[in-house]
Design an enzyme around this catalytic site. Structure first.
Site, mmCIF file in Angstrom:
data_model
loop_
_atom_site.group_PDB
_atom_site.id
_atom_site.type_symbol
_atom_site.label_atom_id
_atom_site.label_comp_id
_atom_site.label_asym_id
_atom_site.label_seq_id
_atom_site.Cartn_x
_atom_site.Cartn_y
_atom_site.Cartn_z
ATOM 1 N N GLU A 167 54.127 -12.661 12.164
ATOM 2 C CA GLU A 167 54.503 -12.515 13.566
ATOM 3 C C GLU A 167 56.009 -12.699 13.810
ATOM 4 O O GLU A 167 56.435 -13.593 14.538
ATOM 5 C CB GLU A 167 53.717 -13.500 14.439
ATOM 6 C CG GLU A 167 52.241 -13.242 14.420
ATOM 7 C CD GLU A 167 51.455 -14.059 15.447
ATOM 8 O OE1 GLU A 167 52.071 -14.920 16.119
ATOM 9 O OE2 GLU A 167 50.251 -13.832 15.586
ATOM 10 N N GLU A 379 44.550 -12.131 11.669
ATOM 11 C CA GLU A 379 44.123 -13.231 12.547
ATOM 12 C C GLU A 379 43.360 -12.657 13.726
ATOM 13 O O GLU A 379 43.725 -11.610 14.276
ATOM 14 C CB GLU A 379 45.317 -14.012 13.117
ATOM 15 C CG GLU A 379 46.022 -14.889 12.136
ATOM 16 C CD GLU A 379 47.205 -15.640 12.756
ATOM 17 O OE1 GLU A 379 47.162 -15.963 13.960
ATOM 18 O OE2 GLU A 379 48.169 -15.891 12.018
HETATM 19 C C1 BG6 Z 1 49.354 -16.787 15.996
HETATM 20 C C2 BG6 Z 1 49.919 -17.575 14.865
HETATM 21 O O1 BG6 Z 1 50.373 -16.610 16.911
HETATM 22 O O2 BG6 Z 1 48.351 -17.305 16.771
HETATM 23 C C3 BG6 Z 1 49.147 -18.830 14.534
HETATM 24 O O3 BG6 Z 1 50.142 -16.799 13.732
HETATM 25 C C4 BG6 Z 1 48.690 -19.469 15.822
HETATM 26 O O4 BG6 Z 1 49.957 -19.645 13.752
HETATM 27 C C5 BG6 Z 1 47.699 -18.531 16.472
HETATM 28 O O5 BG6 Z 1 48.176 -20.748 15.704
HETATM 29 C C6 BG6 Z 1 47.087 -19.038 17.744
HETATM 30 O O6 BG6 Z 1 48.080 -19.402 18.651
HETATM 31 P P1 BG6 Z 1 48.089 -20.807 19.334
HETATM 32 O O7 BG6 Z 1 49.338 -20.832 20.129
HETATM 33 O O8 BG6 Z 1 46.880 -20.872 20.192
HETATM 34 O O9 BG6 Z 1 48.054 -21.809 18.246
#
Ligand code: BG6
Length: 484
Positions: A167, A379
């Site tokens: 990201e 993800e």
């Molecule tokens: C992504 C990242 O932005 O989303 C992760 O790659 C992150 O590291 C995940 O934890 C979820 O976002 P958040 O802000 O809810 O932890």
């Protein structure tokens, strides 16, 4: 009618990142990182949470990977902490750092779990930030490539999936525009675009170095893709969507896939005096690496709505919901270009993230049409409050519903011609959510810890754990049979 099916050998997995799970932040020679420093600045994270101990994956990785194996995971995506390998970012290698990841990789392979390694998931060695401002100086490029090549040499025979940067769009936006990530700069547009350009070059040179080593694996970057829908068919909003895509999505994906910036966005930045300086040599590097990436990595959480934003409209700098109090996040956008209001057709999470399974299919279709690349969903998941019951169970039907709908949307994308190599949920165990503390839980495995340190860290399987186990066991057929 033909049944919809996920491909054979589909990589069902889960993902994590070093800072969010490992802990052991000063152990075995690891150097400080930008995040180790940043979380110590008062007011930056929810209840001042840190990843000092995180969920202790550094010491409990065997237990965690055994749980992954029992769930049937085919791949585990994790990141390497640069500062474990090079405590100062460059110079002498810390052998103990390499040994840790060797053990982690071997543990995955023991259970036939494919390790998928992210080279950089935001935790920059603090020494590089101190020495030359990290991503703000061209010296980062050589240091990054050197670090990546060290990983290729050490693990390249065992690791077949590599992600250069996680990201890039998020760590640079939050780092140089909204001051929510290190180095905590606010509205520094010119530096933001130059930092991104440098990160593109670091990514591209890493891809080229990897391909030269002929290790036979696949490499790409993971992009946080938030597809946009025009508010309605009023051309002013349709153009707002086009501008949003150029500035917020294609700006990154076009460079990874084609090695060039989208023209209209570049013209807009040139007019504003914020366009990056690009040399002819840069262009050659970007273009030659673009032809060599093996997949587009996609982190998908939500879609958004694009509406024209007047010159005196909202800015990118509204408050973000980091508490889980619904409705506390602000509408953001770029004055005179677009803004992202709520979508009245869709529900949101407690952290105001729009829940839109169709957006995942939409995004895959878009990537397939525009780039004709295979896709790794690196993800996808739901951050939610979970409750540990006295008997050790955790009932999370909301997570099951979220993941099920997203997997079905993905299966439809496959059916419609997208080549999807892997699907990694975020995350396997609960972990530290950078700005939102430990209360925002994503895992299939509940970890007994809250914001303060000192809890047992015991692992408990949630209902979703057993559900995902079934999905993997049937290669998704228990869900996709519904789609006949
Ligand atoms: C992504 C990242 O932005 O989303 C992760 O790659 C992150 O590291 C995940 O934890 C979820 O976002 P958040 O802000 O809810 O932890």
């Amino acid at each position: 009618m033909k049944k919809i099916q996920m491909p054979e050998n589909f990589l069902w997995g889960s993902a994590s990142a070093a800072y969010q799970v490992e802990g052991a932040y000063l152990e075995d020679g690891k150097g400080m990182t930008s995040w180790d420093s940043f979380v110590r600045i008062p007011g930056k994270t929810f209840k001042a949470t840190t990843g000092d101990v995180a969920v202790d994956h550094y010491h409990r990785f065997r237990e965690d990977i055994a749980l992954m194996a029992e769930a049937g995971l085919k791949t585990y995506r994790f990141s390497v902490a640069w500062a474990r390998i090079y405590p100062d970012g460059n110079g002498a290698v810390n052998e103990k750092g390499l040994e840790f990841y060797n053990r982690l990789i071997d543990e995955c392979l023991k259970y036939k779990i494919e390790p998928m390694v992210t080279i950089f998931h935001w935790d920059l060695p603090q020494a590089l930030a101190d020495a030359y401002g990290g991503w703000e100086d061209d010296r980062i490029i050589d240091d990054f490539v050197n670090y990546a090549v060290t990983l290729f040499r050490a693990f390249g025979s065992k690791v077949k999936y590599w992600i250069t940067l996680n990201e890039q769009n998020i760590f640079t936006s939050l780092g140089w525009l909204t001051a929510q990530h290190p180095p905590g700069k606010f509205d520094d547009q010119k530096t933001f675009y130059q930092v991104n350009h440098r990160a593109f070059i670091a990514h591209a040179r890493t891809v080229l170095a990897y391909k030269e080593m002929n290790l036979g694996g696949k490499i790409g970057a993971s992009f946080a893709y938030t597809p946009g829908y025009a508010l309605n068919c009023d051309p002013v909003h349709v153009m707002a969507k086009a501008n949003y895509d150029d500035l917020k999505n294609y700006w990154w994906m076009d460079v990874y896939a084609y090695g060039r910036y989208p023209k209209a966005a570049l013209r807009y930045l040139e007019k504003n005096g914020t366009a990056p300086d690009v040399t002819d040599e840069d262009r050659i590097i970007l273009e030659s690496a673009a032809g060599k990436i093996d997949f587009m990595g996609v982190n998908y959480y939500q879609s958004c709505v694009c509406e024209y934003n007047p010159e005196d409209g909202v800015t990118p700098y509204g408050t973000m919901n980091t508490t889980g109090v619904k409705g506390s996040g602000a509408v953001v956008g770029i004055p005179g270009v677009y803004k992202n209001p709520a979508n009245p057709y869709l529900k949101t999470t407690d952290w105001d993230w729009i829940i839109d399974p169709s957006g995942l299919k939409f995004g895959c279709r878009e990537i397939t049409s525009r780039y004709a690349l295979p896709i790794i969903i690196s993800e996808n998941g739901l951050g939610a409050f979970d409750k540990l019951e006295p008997d050790g169970s955790i009932h999370d039907p909301y997570r099951i519903a979220y993941l099920k709908a997203h997997i079905l949307a993905l299966a439809e994308a496959v059916e419609e011609g997208c080549e999807i190599l892997a699907y990694c949920t975020w995350s396997f165990t609960d972990l530290l959510s950078w700005l939102n503390g430990y209360q925002k839980r994503y895992g299939f495995v509940y970890i007994d810890r809250e914001e303060e340190e000192g809890a047992s860290m015991n692992r408990y399987k949630k209902d979703s754990y057993y559900w995902y186990q079934k999905v993997i066991e049937t290669n998704g057929r228990n869900l996709t049979d519904e789609l006949r």
